[in-house]
Each structure stands twice: as structure tokens, then as C-alpha cells.
Scaffold this motif. Structure first.
Motif, PDB file in Angstrom:
ATOM      1  N   HIS A  22      49.394  74.407  36.696  1.00 55.88           N
ATOM      2  CA  HIS A  22      50.386  73.372  36.417  1.00 55.88           C
ATOM      3  C   HIS A  22      50.348  72.272  37.478  1.00 55.88           C
ATOM      4  CE1 HIS A  22      54.123  71.365  35.484  1.00 55.88           C
ATOM      5  NE2 HIS A  22      54.526  71.583  36.727  1.00 55.88           N
ATOM      6  N   ASP A  26      48.502  69.790  35.231  1.00 56.63           N
ATOM      7  CA  ASP A  26      49.691  69.464  34.443  1.00 56.63           C
ATOM      8  C   ASP A  26      49.791  70.312  33.172  1.00 56.63           C
ATOM      9  OD1 ASP A  26      52.071  68.072  34.501  1.00 56.63           O
ATOM     10  OD2 ASP A  26      51.337  66.561  33.096  1.00 56.63           O
ATOM     11  N   ARG A  28      51.490  73.003  31.043  1.00 55.97           N
ATOM     12  CA  ARG A  28      52.888  73.425  30.961  1.00 55.97           C
ATOM     13  C   ARG A  28      52.984  74.887  30.514  1.00 55.97           C
ATOM     14  NH1 ARG A  28      55.385  69.608  33.725  1.00 55.97           N
ATOM     15  NH2 ARG A  28      55.001  67.554  32.910  1.00 55.97           N
ATOM     16  N   TRP A  29      52.677  75.802  31.442  1.00 49.67           N
ATOM     17  CA  TRP A  29      52.762  77.219  31.142  1.00 49.67           C
ATOM     18  C   TRP A  29      53.168  77.951  32.405  1.00 49.67           C
ATOM     19  CZ3 TRP A  29      50.185  81.780  32.541  1.00 49.67           C
ATOM     20  CH2 TRP A  29      50.409  82.853  31.699  1.00 49.67           C
ATOM     21  N   GLN A  33      57.403  76.436  37.308  1.00 43.83           N
ATOM     22  CA  GLN A  33      57.897  75.072  37.130  1.00 43.83           C
ATOM     23  C   GLN A  33      59.212  75.028  36.365  1.00 43.83           C
ATOM     24  OE1 GLN A  33      55.025  76.151  35.843  1.00 43.83           O
ATOM     25  NE2 GLN A  33      54.972  75.737  33.677  1.00 43.83           N
ATOM     26  N   ARG A  34      59.644  76.118  35.778  1.00 43.51           N
ATOM     27  CA  ARG A  34      60.898  76.140  35.025  1.00 43.51           C
ATOM     28  C   ARG A  34      62.097  76.574  35.862  1.00 43.51           C
ATOM     29  NH1 ARG A  34      57.662  78.568  30.276  1.00 43.51           N
ATOM     30  NH2 ARG A  34      57.134  76.669  29.162  1.00 43.51           N
TER      31      ARG A  34
END
Length: 66
Positions: A22, A26, A28-29, A33-34
Motif C-alpha cells: 500500500h 497505493d 488498497r488492501w 491503512q484502515r
């Protein structure tokens, strides 16, 4: 217990690699990052997860199976 350590090591490794992907591509997995309080520290958290997974695998190897 050995299998549990290996399972947690695999999960930590997968999330650490996903976090590194990520940061550099970049993609999104993953969970790093969440998580809101890790905002801005994703790279450090991902590296820490990879190091944690190595430690968990080493601990699993030192345990006797059975």
C-alpha cells in the motif's frame, strides 16, 4: 501451540506485506491503512508487522510439536 504461533505469524506477515504494498504501490488492501491512529505511520507499522511475524515464526520453531 506451534500451529497457533505459525498462524499468527502468517497473518502478521500477510498484513505487513499488504501494508508495504500500500505504501509503495497505493494498493488498497490490508488493515494497516484502515486503522485511524496509524495514519502517517503505515510504513513503520508494516515493517513492525513483518518483524513480528519473523519473531513468531522463530518462536514456533523453538516449540516442540505436539
Amino acid at each position: 501451540m506451534k500451529e497457533l504461533l505459525e498462524l499468527f505469524g502468517f497473518i502478521a506477515l500477510a498484513q505487513g506485506i499488504a501494508g508495504l504494498l500500500h505504501e509503495f504501490t497505493d494498493l488498497r488492501w490490508g488493515l494497516v491503512q484502515r486503522i485511524d491512529f496509524l495514519d502517517g505511520y503505515g510504513l513503520y507499522a508494516s515493517v513492525a508487522l513483518v518483524v513480528l511475524s519473523i519473531a513468531l515464526f522463530a518462536a514456533a520453531e523453538s516449540r516442540k510439536s505436539g
